[in-house]
Each structure stands twice: as structure tokens, then as C-alpha cells.
Write a protein that holds these residues in place. Sequence first.
Motif, short mmCIF file in Angstrom:
data_model
loop_
_atom_site.label_atom_id
_atom_site.label_comp_id
_atom_site.label_asym_id
_atom_site.label_seq_id
_atom_site.Cartn_x
_atom_site.Cartn_y
_atom_site.Cartn_z
N HIS A 453 0.82 -1.21 0.00
CA HIS A 453 0.00 0.00 0.00
C HIS A 453 0.86 1.27 0.00
O HIS A 453 0.46 2.29 -0.56
N GLY A 454 2.01 1.24 0.67
CA GLY A 454 2.92 2.38 0.67
C GLY A 454 2.61 3.46 1.68
O GLY A 454 3.28 4.50 1.71
N ILE A 455 1.61 3.24 2.55
CA ILE A 455 1.26 4.26 3.54
C ILE A 455 2.41 4.47 4.52
O ILE A 455 2.71 5.60 4.92
N CYS A 456 3.09 3.37 4.88
CA CYS A 456 4.19 3.47 5.83
C CYS A 456 5.32 4.35 5.30
O CYS A 456 5.94 5.11 6.04
N TYR A 471 6.99 -2.55 -3.51
CA TYR A 471 6.90 -2.95 -2.11
C TYR A 471 7.91 -2.15 -1.28
O TYR A 471 8.93 -1.69 -1.81
N PRO A 472 7.65 -2.00 0.02
CA PRO A 472 8.54 -1.16 0.82
C PRO A 472 9.90 -1.78 1.05
O PRO A 472 10.04 -3.01 1.14
N SER A 473 10.90 -0.89 1.12
CA SER A 473 12.25 -1.28 1.48
C SER A 473 12.53 -0.68 2.84
O SER A 473 12.53 0.54 3.00
N VAL A 474 12.77 -1.54 3.85
CA VAL A 474 12.89 -1.08 5.23
C VAL A 474 14.35 -0.97 5.61
O VAL A 474 15.13 -1.90 5.38
N ALA A 475 14.74 0.17 6.18
CA ALA A 475 16.12 0.36 6.61
C ALA A 475 16.47 -0.60 7.72
O ALA A 475 15.65 -0.91 8.59
N GLU A 476 17.70 -1.09 7.68
CA GLU A 476 18.15 -2.03 8.71
C GLU A 476 18.47 -1.32 10.02
O GLU A 476 18.51 -1.93 11.07
N ALA A 477 18.71 -0.01 9.95
CA ALA A 477 19.10 0.74 11.14
C ALA A 477 17.97 0.77 12.16
O ALA A 477 16.79 0.67 11.81
N ALA A 478 18.34 0.94 13.43
CA ALA A 478 17.34 1.03 14.49
C ALA A 478 16.54 2.33 14.36
O ALA A 478 17.01 3.31 13.79
N VAL A 479 15.34 2.30 14.90
CA VAL A 479 14.50 3.50 14.90
C VAL A 479 15.08 4.51 15.88
O VAL A 479 15.24 4.20 17.06
N GLY A 485 7.58 8.13 17.37
CA GLY A 485 6.16 8.42 17.23
C GLY A 485 5.63 8.13 15.84
O GLY A 485 4.58 7.52 15.68
N ARG A 486 6.40 8.55 14.82
CA ARG A 486 5.94 8.32 13.45
C ARG A 486 6.05 6.85 13.07
O ARG A 486 5.23 6.34 12.30
N ALA A 487 7.05 6.16 13.62
CA ALA A 487 7.15 4.73 13.35
C ALA A 487 5.95 4.00 13.93
O ALA A 487 5.37 3.10 13.29
N GLN A 488 5.54 4.39 15.12
CA GLN A 488 4.37 3.79 15.74
C GLN A 488 3.11 4.08 14.93
O GLN A 488 2.25 3.21 14.75
N ARG A 489 3.03 5.30 14.41
CA ARG A 489 1.85 5.65 13.61
C ARG A 489 1.83 4.85 12.30
O ARG A 489 0.77 4.43 11.83
N GLY A 490 3.00 4.62 11.71
CA GLY A 490 3.08 3.80 10.51
C GLY A 490 2.60 2.39 10.77
O GLY A 490 1.92 1.77 9.93
N VAL A 491 2.94 1.85 11.95
CA VAL A 491 2.48 0.51 12.33
C VAL A 491 0.96 0.48 12.44
O VAL A 491 0.29 -0.42 11.92
N ARG A 492 0.41 1.48 13.10
CA ARG A 492 -1.05 1.51 13.31
C ARG A 492 -1.81 1.69 12.00
O ARG A 492 -2.91 1.17 11.85
N ARG A 493 -1.22 2.44 11.06
CA ARG A 493 -1.93 2.77 9.83
C ARG A 493 -1.82 1.70 8.74
O ARG A 493 -2.47 1.80 7.71
#
Length: 528
Positions: A453-456, A471-479, A485-493
Motif C-alpha cells: 500500500h505504501g502508507i508506511c 513494495y517497501p524497502s525497510v532500513a536495517e538501522a534502528a528506529v 512516534g511516526r514509526a508507531q503511527r506507521g504501524v497503526r496505519r
Amino acid sequence: MNAPLPDVPEVRVVGLPQLTQGFDLVERLDLSMHLKVHGPLEPMSGERLAQLAENISLRGRGGAGFPFAQKLRAVAKAAIRRGVRPVVVINASEDEPACRKDTVMVNRAPHLILDGALLAAEALGARTLIVAVTRNSTEISIRAALAERGLSDRRGQQLRARVQRNPERMVSGEASAIIRAINGGPALPPGRRERAAESGVAGAPTLLSNAETFAQLAVAARIGARRYGHTGLENEPGTVMLTVSGAVARPMVIEVPTGVPMRYVLQLAGAPPVPQGVLTGGYHGNWIDAAATHEAVISRESLANVGGALGAGAILPIGQETCPLGEAQRVANWLAAETAGQCGPCKLGLPAAAGGLSDVINGGGPAALEALREVTQAVKGRGACKHPDGSARFFSSTLSAFTDDLAAHVLHGGCGRETVGVLPLPGPGGQEAEESIPSGEKLAVDWTLCQGHGICAEIVPELIRMGADGYPSVAEAAVPMHLRGRAQRGVRRCPALALRIEQAPAPRGSKPALPPGGDRKALGSGQG
């Protein structure tokens, strides 16, 4: 070329210290030392606090200089009329390369700032306190200070306090950009003028003021208006925090009483005896010449009378050996790059002005000068935020202050001097070069659920980008902490519940890196 200013340069004081009291004892005043140095602070009613601010003529120390009492009363009135709890926000962003006085205060005396903010919160009946920062050092210090007071964002507390970390950009420090970021948007001005006192954080009346302003309020509340007025000028009492850099032997932050001669401040920092010019108020400020420097004293009124500005408290002299237009060109390029890209005057006008100044310097003649003046005039008053106006002020002041040098470039193709590069600017990579504070967590994708979907990627593009396959490419680095806050919102959305947050593996032999009082729980999962 000058290196970027350190977060905490040398600190000096003229006369008796007020904000910098205790700096000679320790590097950072924790809560215990803060109380030993400054003593306890009694709460005040809203009107009494506003009267105190009025009696000491307290104005915002972030650049705009708005009367604090007027702002406090406006927030109180709006909160009562609407029947809602207001919010208090400390602006400790200080995103300008030439400014460090607020950063010094947050790093060395965070509790004095919190004293003033908590005093205002108690007077207003606020139940939320937010501190906006942009640097690792300030985030670490203010998180530690909140933990020392037992303040956090947990539910059930009488007052919830949290830190808002924003990118280190000129436009991100504006009040509307800070409120927009706190509300979950990008740290950019919204493009429409709204009064925070009426509708700010989550639509509530919001008291947002600069870090030094709250510290000054805390000092005045302890010693009273009469004693506070014994220092400095009668119409602008108290002290001022200044950042002095540029062509100086010792870049420093200085606390001085108002009324101290400008030339004395420059002498303390080791500036040239006869500077070619002094930029006052920072990169949205005004240049003054050597004669004005000898005439001016440190005050808002005195600097304005000689064509300068107190602004954000930055003072930057340049010597006779450098090309002033070349120095201005470096700043102009930086100002153009700091555009939010949301309106034509900023996105197009500032790069055009910077290019116009380059044409003038490089022998473009009278036509280039006229074109520069036209584009600078066209930018004024038409931007979606204050950045275009402040930048246009810098361009206009440059052209007015260095007429001889300007004539040499326009009529003779140059002044014969090289650009030394004495005005501080960010180093290569700017803020991105500084490692962010890790949270001990990382994003992970369940590829059996992800539908692309690409919302994240829209919510947290710093950590997730859409690949060529959709499809999303997720960084290996820690949040990092400031993106939690935005990472949490991406999870919820995530519509497919494919995104989650996991504990990041710690490096071998190390402990999880969390600031004092940090929450070690995971942020949650897509199912939460």
C-alpha cells in the motif's frame, strides 16, 4: 573556512550572572544543584504572572520579540472561553548555524527553563508540556531533566511532559512548524496563519515561547520585578544571552546586562578592532557598519536605531580581509537551500536571489544588480512563512551596508579580496552527519501480509522507501528516538497489519542506549 559552532561553546558573563548562575561550579546543573544555586520557586496565579512579565518588559527571546504577558493573557482568555485545557510548548529548536545561546541553556541549565514553563503551566491550568528540540545534546539533557523531576508522558499524571524532536532546519524552528510537527505533520510551516494562542497543539490554546524566555521568567519570579529591574536598562531590564562568532578569536555565548556597549562584547570575543561590518540578529538580521558598532549598546531599541536587530541574539563581525559580498553569498546559498518548498517566493525566489548575488559578485554589472533588487523586493511579504521575509531582509541589508564593495564588483568586476568564510554554516551533511539517539527498536515487515500500500513510506520516509517492485524497502538501522512516534503511527496505519516494531539486537558487549527515564517497552505491533 570556519568550522561549525560546537553545541556548547565557551560561556562568559558580564557583571553578575542570572541565567548562567552556577556555570562556574558544574558543567550541567542537575535538579539538586539547580535548587542549591537558585532555590525553590513558588507558584503564581495567571494574572500575577502576567503582571510580572509586564513589569519586567519580558519579550520573546527567539527573534520575534512578542510581549510575553500579552501572549499569556491571550492563551488564558481563549482557554476560559472555550472551556479547554491549554498546552505549554518550549521552543528550544535553535536551528540557525550562528545561534547557540538556547542550546547552551538546555545543555547546562535545563531546570531553569523548565521552571518558567511549569510556572506558566500551573498558572494556566495546563496539563501538557512539550519541549521541541533539534539536536542530540539538547534532547539528552532535557530528557534527563524531565526524568529528574519525575515527569513523563504516561497517562494518569497531573501534567504530561514529552520531547518533540524535529529536523535541524531553519523553517522547522518557526512556531507554526513546531505545532504542525507536534500534531503529527511534517516540521514545516502550514502556509496559513493561525494564532497558537487560539488553536495550537491538538486545536487547544497553546503558549509557545523560546527557551531563554522561560528561563528569564523563572529568574524574575524568584527575585521579583524590582530586583530584576536593577540590572540593565530601565526600559529593557535584565540580561541578554548572545552568541558571538564570525571573525572572532573565541566564539562564545555571553550573558550581558542590557546597555553594555556592543564594542565591549566584541572585544571580549576577540573581534577585529575595526570590523568591516557586524551582522546582528542572525541570518534573518541586519548588517551594521563599524561606526554603528561603536555607537550601539546591547538592547532591542539601540540596535534598531542604528539599523541593526537583536533578533535571536547572534552577533557576527567580519574583518577587513574578506569580501563581504562573498561572505553573504555563502549565507544566501544556505538560506535558499533551507526553503520549505511550499510557496513560489521561497522555492523559486530565494534561489533566484542567491543566483543574482552571485551574478553581481562575478561581474554581472548594473543589470545584475538591478535584477537582484527586483527579485529581493518580489519575495517580501508573499511567503507562506517568515523565512522569505527574513532572507529578503538579509539580502537588502547586505546591499545597503557594503556600498563601496558593491560598487567595486558592479563597476570594476571585483574588490580584489577572497572570501575567507568566517560566518558559521553547517558542516558537510549538516544534521544528518550527527548520529541519532537509538531507541533500541527496529521496524520489520511480515512479507506474507504486505500488499504494498505504501502508507508506511509516506509516514516515515526516513526509514521506509518504496522499491522498484512496488513494495517497501525497510532500513536495517534502528528506529531513532525522534522517529518513534511516526514509526508507531506507521504501524497503526498499515491496512494489512504487516508492519511491526521489534527490539533491535544490541551490539555485542553493549547495553541498550536509552536516555534517562526512557521507556524500554516496545512500541507495539500492527495488531495493537
